[in-house]
Design a protein around this motif. Structure first.
Motif, short mmCIF file in Angstrom:
data_model
loop_
_atom_site.label_atom_id
_atom_site.label_comp_id
_atom_site.label_asym_id
_atom_site.label_seq_id
_atom_site.Cartn_x
_atom_site.Cartn_y
_atom_site.Cartn_z
N ALA A 6 44.57 -42.70 12.83
CA ALA A 6 43.04 -41.66 12.25
C ALA A 6 42.67 -42.08 10.91
CB ALA A 6 43.68 -40.46 11.88
N ALA A 7 43.55 -42.63 9.59
CA ALA A 7 43.13 -42.30 8.87
C ALA A 7 43.26 -43.95 8.05
CB ALA A 7 45.35 -42.54 7.76
N THR A 8 44.15 -45.12 9.28
CA THR A 8 43.42 -46.71 8.58
C THR A 8 42.04 -46.74 9.37
OG1 THR A 8 45.88 -47.30 9.32
CG2 THR A 8 43.81 -48.59 9.64
N LEU A 9 41.64 -46.20 10.18
CA LEU A 9 40.16 -46.00 10.63
C LEU A 9 39.19 -44.81 9.94
CD1 LEU A 9 38.17 -47.12 13.13
CD2 LEU A 9 38.73 -44.83 13.80
N PHE A 10 39.27 -44.29 9.69
CA PHE A 10 38.60 -43.65 7.89
C PHE A 10 38.63 -44.56 6.70
CE2 PHE A 10 38.30 -41.59 4.57
CZ PHE A 10 36.97 -40.34 4.05
N LEU A 11 39.51 -44.99 6.15
CA LEU A 11 39.67 -45.63 4.49
C LEU A 11 38.30 -47.23 5.28
CD1 LEU A 11 43.48 -45.68 4.49
CD2 LEU A 11 41.18 -44.77 3.04
N VAL A 12 38.70 -47.95 6.40
CA VAL A 12 38.19 -49.16 6.31
C VAL A 12 36.58 -48.83 6.93
CG1 VAL A 12 37.32 -50.70 8.36
CG2 VAL A 12 40.07 -50.29 8.12
N THR A 13 36.61 -47.70 7.31
CA THR A 13 34.98 -47.19 7.74
C THR A 13 34.29 -46.53 6.30
OG1 THR A 13 35.43 -46.37 9.63
CG2 THR A 13 33.35 -45.45 8.36
N LEU A 14 35.51 -46.44 5.61
CA LEU A 14 34.28 -46.17 3.76
C LEU A 14 34.92 -47.19 3.48
CD1 LEU A 14 34.46 -43.49 1.62
CD2 LEU A 14 35.92 -43.30 1.56
N LEU A 15 35.27 -48.22 3.52
CA LEU A 15 34.97 -49.35 2.57
C LEU A 15 33.91 -50.06 3.16
CD1 LEU A 15 36.70 -51.62 0.65
CD2 LEU A 15 37.63 -52.40 2.54
N PHE A 16 33.54 -50.21 4.09
CA PHE A 16 32.26 -51.20 4.57
C PHE A 16 31.24 -49.96 4.28
CE2 PHE A 16 35.60 -53.35 7.28
CZ PHE A 16 34.46 -54.71 6.97
N ILE A 17 31.25 -48.69 4.35
CA ILE A 17 30.16 -47.76 3.57
C ILE A 17 29.66 -48.66 2.30
CG2 ILE A 17 29.62 -45.75 2.93
CD1 ILE A 17 30.83 -44.71 5.25
N ILE A 18 30.69 -48.68 1.41
CA ILE A 18 30.76 -48.50 -0.05
C ILE A 18 30.84 -49.93 -0.06
CG2 ILE A 18 32.09 -48.81 -2.33
CD1 ILE A 18 34.07 -47.01 -0.67
N TRP A 19 31.26 -50.84 0.52
CA TRP A 19 30.76 -52.59 0.28
C TRP A 19 29.64 -52.75 0.54
CZ3 TRP A 19 34.06 -57.08 3.23
CH2 TRP A 19 33.50 -58.06 3.02
N LYS A 74 41.05 -34.36 11.09
CA LYS A 74 41.79 -33.39 11.27
C LYS A 74 42.80 -32.91 12.98
CE LYS A 74 40.36 -29.23 14.18
NZ LYS A 74 41.08 -29.20 15.56
N ASN A 75 41.78 -33.96 13.52
CA ASN A 75 43.27 -33.71 14.67
C ASN A 75 44.49 -34.54 14.53
OD1 ASN A 75 40.70 -33.06 16.61
ND2 ASN A 75 40.72 -35.38 17.19
N ALA A 76 44.73 -35.46 13.68
CA ALA A 76 46.12 -35.72 13.57
C ALA A 76 46.89 -35.44 12.35
CB ALA A 76 46.07 -37.40 12.72
N GLY A 77 46.22 -33.85 12.35
CA GLY A 77 46.94 -32.92 11.39
C GLY A 77 46.09 -33.13 10.22
N LEU A 78 45.80 -33.38 9.16
CA LEU A 78 45.34 -33.20 8.03
C LEU A 78 45.01 -31.69 7.45
CD1 LEU A 78 45.36 -34.25 5.24
CD2 LEU A 78 42.62 -34.89 6.19
N THR A 79 44.27 -31.09 8.86
CA THR A 79 44.05 -29.71 8.29
C THR A 79 44.68 -28.78 8.00
OG1 THR A 79 42.99 -29.11 10.58
CG2 THR A 79 41.51 -29.87 8.85
#
Length: 420
Positions: free
Chosen positions: A4-17, A297-302
């Motif tokens: 979940a974290a990897t997917l989020f970071l990759v998505t955010l990276l492409f949003i910024i880039w 959230k599903n992975a337990g961050l919250t």
């Protein structure tokens, strides 16, 4: 959590880039689809996220449509020129008035509206006034900061406000009562600290005779005058809607469409062109990124965040408020405030909203101001930087971050203390 974290970071990276012109909304939707395919989120999660963000998304569309029509008839340009003339050529007064104008636009037309509409107008006027590069950059950095720091007073002033108000069922009037003082404090502290930091780059005098007369930029004086009455009626509508527990988007989107219809009927706007050129990518960005973050959230961050909030709540109101605000500010600065607001809202709900209501407001303040510490902290900043880039103004990552890290923490602390 790793997936979940990897997917989020990759998505955010492409949003910024944004490689090869890939737009932010498209990237977020691709990330959401990947989260669904990989099992990070389920179809039921998508439905839950939609229930959380639909009101904010529709309200945003309405506010942007209204802003675009007002921009088309010269409303914001008139305000900008009027602001310059009120300064009587004093550079420092113009700096303060420009920030007050930014606060006004951000409060009534949301921070994204301020970034999209007001920024290019102010840049154009500063170029007409033949201001040097340092002065222009000082005005732009200050204006970019105020667009988020002033987006506190109304539910509709920021998408984060709407999401939290909807999640905890906070009414329009109840929200305003809690956030009006922080709004005043935020605007005052922001102007004072921005002036202290940037004062050396502000000229003593500016030749305002280079500007047009304000009325010359109006397409229709009648429609311009009517727009002030319309905005007042719309604000009254929000209060009436609160009495009957109606969604904010009913008035925001309804008001935007009605004013678009009026402007089109009087031939001062083209409805189809306005709708076509509206920033729809922001809508896909909002929904897509929320779905990706729901995987965290599903992975337990919250659960982890809820544990931190629980500890803070046992240490007194001041510690809980400041701690919550800075936690949401830090998360917003590294993973964007749109996902942060939802993750933090869910965490606050886990420890019990009843008795911890003030933490929801601290979360909003943190998510509205905290993103200014990095260029990718908020959608408004990403839009602001994109608009400036198209106009030939480049602000580097470290240049922006150094400024944001210098200004944001003291303003954030002062505003959070106003909640105690």
């Amino acid at each position: 959590m790793i997936l979940a974290a990897t997917l989020f970071l990759v998505t955010l990276l492409f949003i910024i880039w944004q490689p090869k012109g890939l737009q932010i909304g498209t990237t977020a939707v691709i990330g959401a689809a990947a989260a669904l395919l990989l099992g990070v989120v389920s179809l039921n999660d998508v439905w839950i996220v939609t229930e959380i963000v639909w009101d904010a998304t529709l309200a945003f569309i309405g506010i942007i449509l209204l802003s675009m029509v007002l921009d088309e008839i010269g409303f914001f340009e008139w305000c900008a020129i009027k602001m310059a003339y009120l300064s009587k050529g004093s550079g420092h007064l113009m700096f303060v008035y420009a920030l007050l104008l930014g606060a006004f636009v951000s409060a009534l037309f949301a921070n994204d509206g301020a970034a999209l509409i007001l920024t290019p107008i102010l840049l154009a006027k500063m170029r007409i006034l033949k201001l040097n590069t340092k002065t222009i950059l000082a005005f732009l950095l200050a204006g970019g900061f105020i667009s988020d720091s002033a987006s506190l007073p109304f539910v509709f002033s920021n998408l984060t406000n709407i999401v939290t108000a909807d999640y905890f069922h906070i009414g329009f009037w109840a929200y305003l009562k809690h956030m009006f003082l922080p709004f005043i404090v935020s605007v005052t502290a922001s102007i004072a600290i921005l002036w202290l930091i940037l004062r050396k780059d502000i000229p003593q005098q500016i030749d305002i005779s280079l500007l047009k007369d304000p009325d010359e930029v109006l397409k229709s004086k009648t429609l311009f005058i009517f727009s002030w009455f319309f905005l007042a009626l719309l604000l009254i509508g929000y209060f009436i809607g609160d009495l009957y527990h109606l969604p904010v988007s009913l008035f925001a989107l309804g008001g935007g469409l009605i004013f678009l219809g009026i402007a089109s009927y009087t031939r001062h706007a083209k409805a189809w062109l306005t709708i076509k050129t509206a920033p729809w990518q922001v809508v896909w960005f909002s929904i897509g990124l929320y779905i990706v973050v729901y995987g965290l959230k599903n992975a337990g961050l919250t659960d982890y965040i809820a544990h931190i909030l629980q500890n803070l709540s046992h240490r007194g109101d001041a510690v809980a408020i400041v701690g919550t605000g800075f936690l949401s500010a830090f998360l917003s600065s590294i993973m964007n405030n749109m996902p942060t607001i939802m993750v933090m809202d869910i965490a606050i709900d886990k420890i019990g909203y009843a008795g911890n209501e003030v933490l929801a407001y601290a979360n909003i303040i943190g998510c509205n101001l905290g993103p200014k510490m990095t260029p990718f902290g908020s959608l408004a900043t990403l839009l602001w930087l994109h608009v400036l880039s198209k106009k030939g103004v480049k602000i580097g990552f470290w240049e922006y971050s150094k400024f944001g890290l210098l200004v944001t923490p003291p303003v954030l602390l002062i505003v959070l203390l106003s909640l105690v």
